[in-house]
Design a protein around this motif. Structure first.
Motif, PDB file in Angstrom:
ATOM      1  N   ARG A 253     -14.230   0.969  -0.063  1.00 42.23           N
ATOM      2  CA  ARG A 253     -13.168   1.246   0.909  1.00 42.23           C
ATOM      3  C   ARG A 253     -13.568   0.783   2.320  1.00 42.23           C
ATOM      4  O   ARG A 253     -12.712   0.598   3.179  1.00 42.23           O
TER       5      ARG A 253
ATOM      6  N   GLN B  84     -10.901  -9.536  -0.761  1.00 41.15           N
ATOM      7  CA  GLN B  84     -10.512  -8.544   0.253  1.00 41.15           C
ATOM      8  C   GLN B  84     -10.150  -9.209   1.574  1.00 41.15           C
ATOM      9  O   GLN B  84      -9.682  -8.553   2.500  1.00 41.15           O
TER      10      GLN B  84
ATOM     11  N   ARG C 224     -10.113  -1.904  -7.142  1.00 42.20           N
ATOM     12  CA  ARG C 224      -8.979  -0.976  -7.049  1.00 42.20           C
ATOM     13  C   ARG C 224      -9.517   0.393  -6.684  1.00 42.20           C
ATOM     14  O   ARG C 224     -10.482   0.859  -7.278  1.00 42.20           O
ATOM     15  N   TYR C 225      -8.879   1.009  -5.700  1.00 48.61           N
ATOM     16  CA  TYR C 225      -9.366   2.318  -5.223  1.00 48.61           C
ATOM     17  C   TYR C 225      -8.910   3.450  -6.123  1.00 48.61           C
ATOM     18  O   TYR C 225      -9.466   4.550  -6.070  1.00 48.61           O
TER      19      TYR C 225
ATOM     20  N   ASP D 161     -11.853  -2.533   3.268  1.00 54.54           N
ATOM     21  CA  ASP D 161     -10.452  -2.456   2.910  1.00 54.54           C
ATOM     22  C   ASP D 161      -9.719  -3.694   3.440  1.00 54.54           C
ATOM     23  O   ASP D 161      -9.875  -4.051   4.613  1.00 54.54           O
TER      24      ASP D 161
ATOM     25  N   ARG E  74       0.833  -1.209   0.000  1.00 54.98           N
ATOM     26  CA  ARG E  74       0.000   0.000   0.000  1.00 54.98           C
ATOM     27  C   ARG E  74       0.867   1.259   0.000  1.00 54.98           C
ATOM     28  O   ARG E  74       0.684   2.154  -0.821  1.00 54.98           O
TER      29      ARG E  74
ATOM     30  N   GLY F  73      -5.801  -1.444  -2.993  1.00 52.71           N
ATOM     31  CA  GLY F  73      -7.123  -2.037  -2.799  1.00 52.71           C
ATOM     32  C   GLY F  73      -7.136  -3.536  -3.031  1.00 52.71           C
ATOM     33  O   GLY F  73      -8.005  -4.239  -2.540  1.00 52.71           O
TER      34      GLY F  73
ATOM     35  N   ASN G 161     -11.609  -6.807 -10.437  1.00 53.22           N
ATOM     36  CA  ASN G 161     -11.783  -5.526  -9.727  1.00 53.22           C
ATOM     37  C   ASN G 161     -12.931  -4.717 -10.330  1.00 53.22           C
ATOM     38  O   ASN G 161     -13.105  -3.549 -10.026  1.00 53.22           O
TER      39      ASN G 161
END
Lengths: 326, 342
Positions: free
Chosen positions: B281, B226, B257-258, B284, B37, B61, B192
């Protein structure tokens, strides 16, 4: 020396190399139980088993990529395309994977693979089955492109290709499979990147490869009957090209005709002419001419097809023009 | 094979807890996910500053997928990925220094500055490339599995790719041959939700992508991507199937994917809403793991802070290393084209 067909010379190369190196396997459509669409792999399934002679579904992109992946981890695949026309479906794997792997991995991962199969026009197979793609692959850094024109070169070059550590595009002449020629007995290797003078002569250089070796030799015979002494230079390898042998010949004859089956535009001959004009400009007594396939999709009709192909008469005519005899 | 078919779940639905992981294992998952991250955040910054060129596809993500699945592998297994490959490289054990230096195009990069963000390689770790053509590496991975079977080793080959790749021919050709020839390959679809800006529902007639395996009589599973434990346990099953039975598996990891597809794509506003991104999110993968560890008493806030400090130092060091490393020598342009030089 043994008298072998081009087909049997290729078969012998495969058999010998598979016998010498367990890492070598053959994969493609109809290579095993059918003994090869053109019988190049005849008897190999029986001798080496289905583990090393692998029939595939009709999935060129998939099995070409499987070959590349196996080569990346140390095997030595020989991937047969039934013809190079069908290999267009797999060109992403040849160009984007095989040719690039060593460079984009910073030298860590090589790709010792041979992609082989017949190219060029046969007889009345029409537009989709009558094409020469050597110039396409020769454009790509990271690939080697071999185009043997005789049984001896077919055997010796295929053996060298299988032993080579880089990806090799090996284009056989579809019309050559039944051609017979003397092939040296025992270990016979032809070096990659070396052209061969198939006939020595002092009046005009005929540069050729693959099937046009036969065309050029016939033209040379006809020219000889008229008192013209042609030298026939068989490129054998398109990339890396042996320009030295071409230039030495042109330095001797001062006149040159480049013959190829493929289309003229951006073809192999264009590269040959470029090398000659840059390195032997002052040696030339006439512009270099080219004899190529006609700039059209291949027609089916026999007369039209004949008109579209490079043949001895066209080569003779071009040779006379560079000699200012016509 | 029906027994291996898990029922599909709606994206974001809770997953039953995976097998218990030891505190040490949890801590390692957390370290790797936090490393990825933060590495990606800094890579994005470096890109914005012009220090990193080309294309740059971030993995923010999706960390639980690479980390949970790689943990199930052996050192001699083979791995390939698509171009969104920084996270996989780090999870496989490439150093942050060698990956960041590659992003910077430096000689000390894992591909010696010749590959860049999309082409990370470390052959010594069996990490055989980030690949830049969608779907192009899927047959390569089957070829590595073919080689393992040919040599009668029990290695497995794992291929990571985005859900958009399931529509390309090489995916279908490869899955057919992998199943036909019983290759020890694992195909990990990281779903994603978007192939660049195209939502899955606009690109695929089938939304449960794992079901594509049915066409090839191949084992498949839908996994909550996740949840690092769920990823690990599904991957354990797939690895066992490959290593012991020499059979392939298609794993569909549901993830998100964020950030944008690449650095030139905004996180939201064109093909997806801010609310949607915010909603995802909430699940997460790092927060989920941290919550689990706190709840189970494996770690306290101070412990989390210590992990943060460790990975922060590692990434900062990688950036300094990349900044200070030399470019490849000019002559490097001509090397590595062929085995014996150009």
């Amino acid at each position: 020396m043994a008298l072998l067909t081009y087909r049997d010379a290729l078969n012998a190369a495969l058999r010998e190399e598979m016998g010498l190196d367990d890492r070598v396997f053959l994969m493609g459509e109809e290579v095993a139980e059918y003994d090869g669409a053109y019988k190049v792999s005849r008897g190999l399934l029986k001798e080496f088993g289905p583990h090393r002679v692998v029939d595939t579904p009709i999935a060129e992109l998939g099995f070409a990529g499987i070959g590349v992946g196996a080569a990346m981890v140390g095997l030595r695949p020989v991937i047969e395309f039934m013809t190079w026309n069908f290999a267009l479906l797999a060109i992403d794997q040849v160009v984007n994977s095989a040719a690039k792997m060593r460079y984009m991995s910073g030298g860590q991962v090589g790709c010792p693979i041979v992609f082989r199969g017949p190219g060029g026009a046969a007889l009345q197979l029409a537009a989709q089955h009558s094409q020469s793609f050597e110039s396409w692959y020769a454009h790509i850094p990271g690939l080697k492109v071999l185009t043997p024109g005789t049984p001896a070169d077919a055997k010796g070059l295929l053996k060298s290709a299988i032993r080579d550590d880089d990806p090799v595009v090996f284009i056989e002449g579809e019309m050559l499979y039944n051609v017979k020629g003397e092939v040296p007995e025992g270990e016979h290797l032809v070096p990659i990147g070396k052209a061969d003078i198939k006939r020595a002569g002092g009046d005009v250089t005929l540069v050729c490869h693959s099937k046009t070796v036969t065309v050029a030799l016939k033209a040379a015979d006809q020219l000889a009957a008229e008192g013209i002494d042609a030298e026939v230079v068989d490129l054998r390898t398109i990339r890396p090209m042996d320009t030295e042998t071409v230039l030495n010949s042109v330095g001797k004859t001062h006149r040159c005709v480049v013959v190829e089956e493929g289309w003229a535009f951006a073809g192999v001959g264009a590269q040959v002419v470029d090398e000659i004009q840059r390195h032997a400009f002052d040696e030339l007594d006439a512009p270099v001419l080219r004899v190529t396939g006609a700039d059209v999709p291949m027609p089916y009709n026999k007369q039209l097809e004949r008109a579209a192909k490079a043949d001895p008469a066209k080569v003779v005519a071009a040779a006379k023009r560079v000699l200012y005899l016509a | 094979m029906a027994g291996t078919r898990a029922r599909s779940r709606a994206k974001g639905a809770p997953h039953p807890a995976g097998p218990a992981a030891s505190p040490e294992q949890c801590r390692e998952y957390l370290r790797q996910m936090r490393l990825i991250r933060y590495f990606e955040e800094k890579a994005g910054e470096a890109y914005s500053l012009g220090k990193v060129g080309g294309f740059c596809h971030l993995y923010i993500g999706q960390e639980a997928v690479a980390v949970g699945s790689m943990a199930a592998l052996r050192a001699d297994d083979y791995i390939t990925t698509s171009y969104r490959d920084h996270g996989h490289a780090l999870a496989r054990g490439l150093s942050a220094r060698s990956v960041m230096a590659e992003l910077y195009g430096k000689a000390a990069g894992c591909s010696r500055g010749k590959g860049g963000s999309m082409h990370l390689f470390d052959a010594s770790l069996g990490f055989l490339g980030g690949h830049g053509i969608v779907g192009g590496h899927i047959p390569l991975t089957a070829g590595m599995a073919f080689a393992a079977k040919y040599r009668k080793t029990d290695q497995v080959a794992v291929c990571y790719f985005g859900e958009a790749a399931v529509n390309i021919g090489s995916f279908h050709e490869t899955l057919n041959m992998a199943a036909l020839w019983k290759l020890p390959a694992i195909f990990v679809v990281e779903n994603n939700g978007y192939g660049m800006g195209t939502a899955l529902a606009r690109a695929s007639s089938l939304l449960d992508l794992a079901h594509r395996a049915y066409s090839y009589e191949m084992a498949e599973e839908v996994v909550d991507g996740q949840d690092v434990f769920a990823v690990r346990s599904a991957m354990d099953r797939a690895v066992e199937r490959a290593r012991v039975e020499s059979l392939p598996t298609l794993l569909e990891m549901r993830t998100y994917r964020y950030v944008g597809h690449s650095m030139s794509d905004a996180a939201h506003g064109t093909y997806r809403t801010k609310d949607e991104v915010e909603e995802f999110r909430q699940r997460d993968p790092i927060k989920l793991l941290e919550a689990h560890m706190l709840e189970a008493g494996m770690m306290d806030e101070a412990g989390l802070k210590a992990v943060d400090e460790m990975i922060t130092a590692e990434v900062e060091d990688a950036i300094v290393f990349a900044e200070e490393s030399p470019d490849p020598a000019p002559g490097e342009l001509w090397t590595d084209v062929l085995a014996g030089g150009q």
